[in-house]
Design a protein around this motif. Structure first.
Motif, short mmCIF file in Angstrom:
data_model
loop_
_atom_site.label_atom_id
_atom_site.label_comp_id
_atom_site.label_asym_id
_atom_site.label_seq_id
_atom_site.Cartn_x
_atom_site.Cartn_y
_atom_site.Cartn_z
N GLY A 1 -2.90 4.67 2.74
CA GLY A 1 -3.51 3.51 3.36
C GLY A 1 -4.44 2.71 2.48
O GLY A 1 -5.13 1.84 2.95
N GLN A 2 -4.47 3.00 1.18
CA GLN A 2 -5.35 2.24 0.31
C GLN A 2 -4.63 1.01 -0.21
O GLN A 2 -3.55 1.10 -0.78
CB GLN A 2 -5.82 3.10 -0.88
CG GLN A 2 -6.67 4.27 -0.46
CD GLN A 2 -7.91 3.81 0.26
OE1 GLN A 2 -8.68 3.01 -0.24
NE2 GLN A 2 -8.11 4.32 1.47
N PRO A 3 -5.20 -0.18 -0.02
CA PRO A 3 -4.54 -1.41 -0.48
C PRO A 3 -4.33 -1.42 -1.98
O PRO A 3 -5.15 -0.89 -2.73
CB PRO A 3 -5.54 -2.52 -0.08
CG PRO A 3 -6.38 -1.90 0.99
CD PRO A 3 -6.44 -0.43 0.67
N ASP B 1 -6.31 -4.97 8.74
CA ASP B 1 -5.89 -4.75 7.36
C ASP B 1 -5.24 -6.00 6.79
O ASP B 1 -5.34 -6.28 5.59
CB ASP B 1 -4.92 -3.57 7.28
CG ASP B 1 -5.60 -2.25 7.61
OD1 ASP B 1 -6.66 -1.97 7.01
OD2 ASP B 1 -5.08 -1.52 8.47
N THR C 1 0.83 -1.19 0.00
CA THR C 1 0.00 0.00 0.00
C THR C 1 0.87 1.25 0.00
O THR C 1 2.02 1.21 0.43
CB THR C 1 -0.95 0.00 1.22
OG1 THR C 1 -1.89 1.05 1.09
CG2 THR C 1 -0.22 0.10 2.53
N TYR D 1 1.45 1.81 12.51
CA TYR D 1 0.69 0.57 12.44
C TYR D 1 0.84 -0.19 13.75
O TYR D 1 1.74 0.08 14.55
CB TYR D 1 1.13 -0.31 11.26
CG TYR D 1 2.61 -0.58 11.24
CD1 TYR D 1 3.15 -1.65 11.94
CD2 TYR D 1 3.47 0.24 10.54
CE1 TYR D 1 4.53 -1.88 11.95
CE2 TYR D 1 4.84 0.03 10.53
CZ TYR D 1 5.35 -1.04 11.24
OH TYR D 1 6.70 -1.26 11.25
N ASN E 1 -2.62 -3.76 11.55
CA ASN E 1 -3.60 -2.71 11.36
C ASN E 1 -2.87 -1.41 11.08
O ASN E 1 -2.04 -0.98 11.88
CB ASN E 1 -4.46 -2.56 12.63
CG ASN E 1 -5.93 -2.56 12.31
OD1 ASN E 1 -6.33 -2.97 11.24
ND2 ASN E 1 -6.71 -2.12 13.26
#
Length: 180
Positions: free
Chosen positions: A176-178, A117, A27, A137, A131
């Motif tokens: 944080g977007q996969p 996540d 990510t 994280y 997470n």
């Protein structure tokens, strides 16, 4: 044979050992590409643009600075602010600074019903989770044989301007977007 310690390493270089990857998430995070992995011996998180490699392993690790955490040591006591169950590790390069807090908590403290996540279950009560949060994280590693939920939180308090780091993803993606 049950391992009774966990080795924790921050390094500017990737680990020199082979890692069996069970699950991963790549990510854009803090302005660059981060890769979060659940590995056979625990977790491995990397951001090569920041010279950042974090390895947590139940297997022996050949590295300059290894912090050894006893899995059978004292656990977090809610009645005290700080005790032997907590370890703090700092890591700094020219590109970033972070601090990792490691806490031994009772297995019952693990939020098994939470959404993560990244999560991999090795057995009914044995899991590794990650997470991603705004500035860092957190991970959990559960060890039912020790009635242990090992919790880590890594917080980055200095990172370069995200626009200057890398362009691997082309146009900017939300943090944080996969991507895998």
């Amino acid at each position: 044979m049950t391992r009774s310690t966990l080795q924790f390493v921050h390094s500017a270089e990737p680990p020199s050992t082979d890692l069996r990857v069970f699950d991963s998430l790549t990510t854009r995070f803090l302005g660059t590409t981060f890769r979060f992995r659940v590995v056979g011996s625990s977790h491995y998180i990397s951001a090569p643009a920041y010279d950042f490699h974090e390895l947590s392993s139940c297997e022996p690790v050949a590295a300059k600075a290894v912090e050894t955490i006893r899995l059978d040591g004292p656990q977090q006591d809610d009645n005290r602010e700080c005790n032997e169950a907590t370890t703090s590790l700092g890591y700094e390069t020219d590109a970033l600074h972070c601090e990792t807090i490691i806490e031994r908590r009772p297995l019952s403290a693990f939020p098994a019903d939470a959404s993560f996540d990244l999560a991999y279950w090795f057995g009914d009560d044995a899991a590794t989770t990650v997470n991603i949060q705004a500035g860092g994280y957190e991970t959990y590693h559960t060890y039912p044989e020790f009635d242990l939920a090992l919790y880590t939180q890594t917080i980055f308090d200095a990172v370069p301007n995200p626009q200057e780091v890398d362009r691997e993803f082309g146009e900017q993606q939300p943090v944080g977007q996969p991507t895998d």
